[in-house]
Motif scaffolding. Structure first.
Motif, mmCIF file in Angstrom:
data_model
loop_
_atom_site.group_PDB
_atom_site.id
_atom_site.type_symbol
_atom_site.label_atom_id
_atom_site.label_comp_id
_atom_site.label_asym_id
_atom_site.label_seq_id
_atom_site.Cartn_x
_atom_site.Cartn_y
_atom_site.Cartn_z
ATOM 1 N N ILE A 74 21.842 64.952 13.115
ATOM 2 C CA ILE A 74 22.202 65.856 14.221
ATOM 3 C C ILE A 74 22.358 65.091 15.532
ATOM 4 N N LEU A 75 21.580 64.044 15.713
ATOM 5 C CA LEU A 75 21.627 63.302 16.981
ATOM 6 C C LEU A 75 22.930 62.531 17.169
ATOM 7 N N THR A 76 23.704 62.356 16.105
ATOM 8 C CA THR A 76 24.987 61.668 16.230
ATOM 9 C C THR A 76 26.096 62.601 16.716
ATOM 10 N N LEU A 77 25.835 63.911 16.692
ATOM 11 C CA LEU A 77 26.864 64.888 17.025
ATOM 12 C C LEU A 77 26.931 65.115 18.533
ATOM 13 N N ASP A 78 28.083 64.832 19.121
ATOM 14 C CA ASP A 78 28.271 65.076 20.552
ATOM 15 C C ASP A 78 28.541 66.554 20.821
ATOM 16 N N THR A 79 29.381 67.138 20.008
ATOM 17 C CA THR A 79 29.713 68.553 20.160
ATOM 18 C C THR A 79 29.530 69.244 18.811
ATOM 19 N N PRO A 80 28.330 69.738 18.558
ATOM 20 C CA PRO A 80 28.076 70.368 17.265
ATOM 21 C C PRO A 80 28.844 71.678 17.106
ATOM 22 N N SER A 81 29.207 71.969 15.892
ATOM 23 C CA SER A 81 29.919 73.209 15.597
ATOM 24 C C SER A 81 28.969 74.393 15.727
ATOM 25 N N SER A 82 29.532 75.582 15.760
ATOM 26 C CA SER A 82 28.702 76.787 15.826
ATOM 27 C C SER A 82 27.839 76.908 14.580
ATOM 28 N N GLY A 83 28.335 76.395 13.445
ATOM 29 C CA GLY A 83 27.547 76.406 12.215
ATOM 30 C C GLY A 83 26.292 75.558 12.333
#
Length: 170
Positions: free
Chosen positions: A113-122
């Motif tokens: 999760i920490l690699t995600l800059d803009t996480p999806s709504s999911g």
């Protein structure tokens, strides 16, 4: 066929780029570090069937971690029937009550999760569900694995990530 046989068979066909593990408990290894760099760079790997987008992969792995934890985490993971049991007395059964996929999910969901800059709504939805439904069970598993300090660090990192991504307004 069982899944271990299928994986071993696939790895044998990839032996020119992946070292096949000697035993079922060993992880496959890539021969040369330039290979992951190649398949993750669309400028170098021009065939989109083989190009891997690291952020898409991390999101997929994260969502699979959440799915595994949603399915397997539960109250009293070691089935002791009591709260007054030391983890040191449970060392013989930990591998039996925490399957490898749950161990991976519990230990590595945060790194994905920490690699995600803009996480999806999911991702946001699954993180919310996890926080309200599985968090205490996850902490229990991390305790059984001897990783309470890792869990603490994860929570601090997730909080910082969420604040920086404006998901938590203080």
């Amino acid at each position: 066929y069982d899944s271990a046989y299928q994986v071993a068979n696939i790895l044998r066909h990839l032996s020119s780029i992946i070292l096949t593990p000697a035993s079922e408990n060993d992880a496959p290894r890539i021969y040369h570090l330039s290979f992951p760099n190649f398949i993750m760079d669309p400028d170098r790997c021009s065939d989109s069937r083989f190009t891997i987008d690291p952020s898409t992969l991390d999101e997929h792995l994260l969502l699979r971690c959440f799915a595994v934890m949603a399915k397997l985490l539960h109250y009293d993971m070691a089935n002791t029937g009591t709260k007054a049991v030391l983890n040191s007395t449970l060392s013989d059964i930990i591998e039996q009550v925490i399957p490898p996929e749950l161990k991976y999910a519990c230990l590595y969901w945060c790194s994905h999760i920490l690699t995600l800059d803009t996480p999806s709504s999911g991702v946001v939805e699954q993180l919310h569900r996890f926080s309200f439904q599985q968090l205490l069970y996850w902490i229990e598993v991390m305790s059984l694995l001897g990783s309470v300090s890792t869990a603490r660090d994860y929570m601090k990192n997730i909080h910082q990530w969420a604040v920086s991504a404006c998901y938590i307004c203080l």
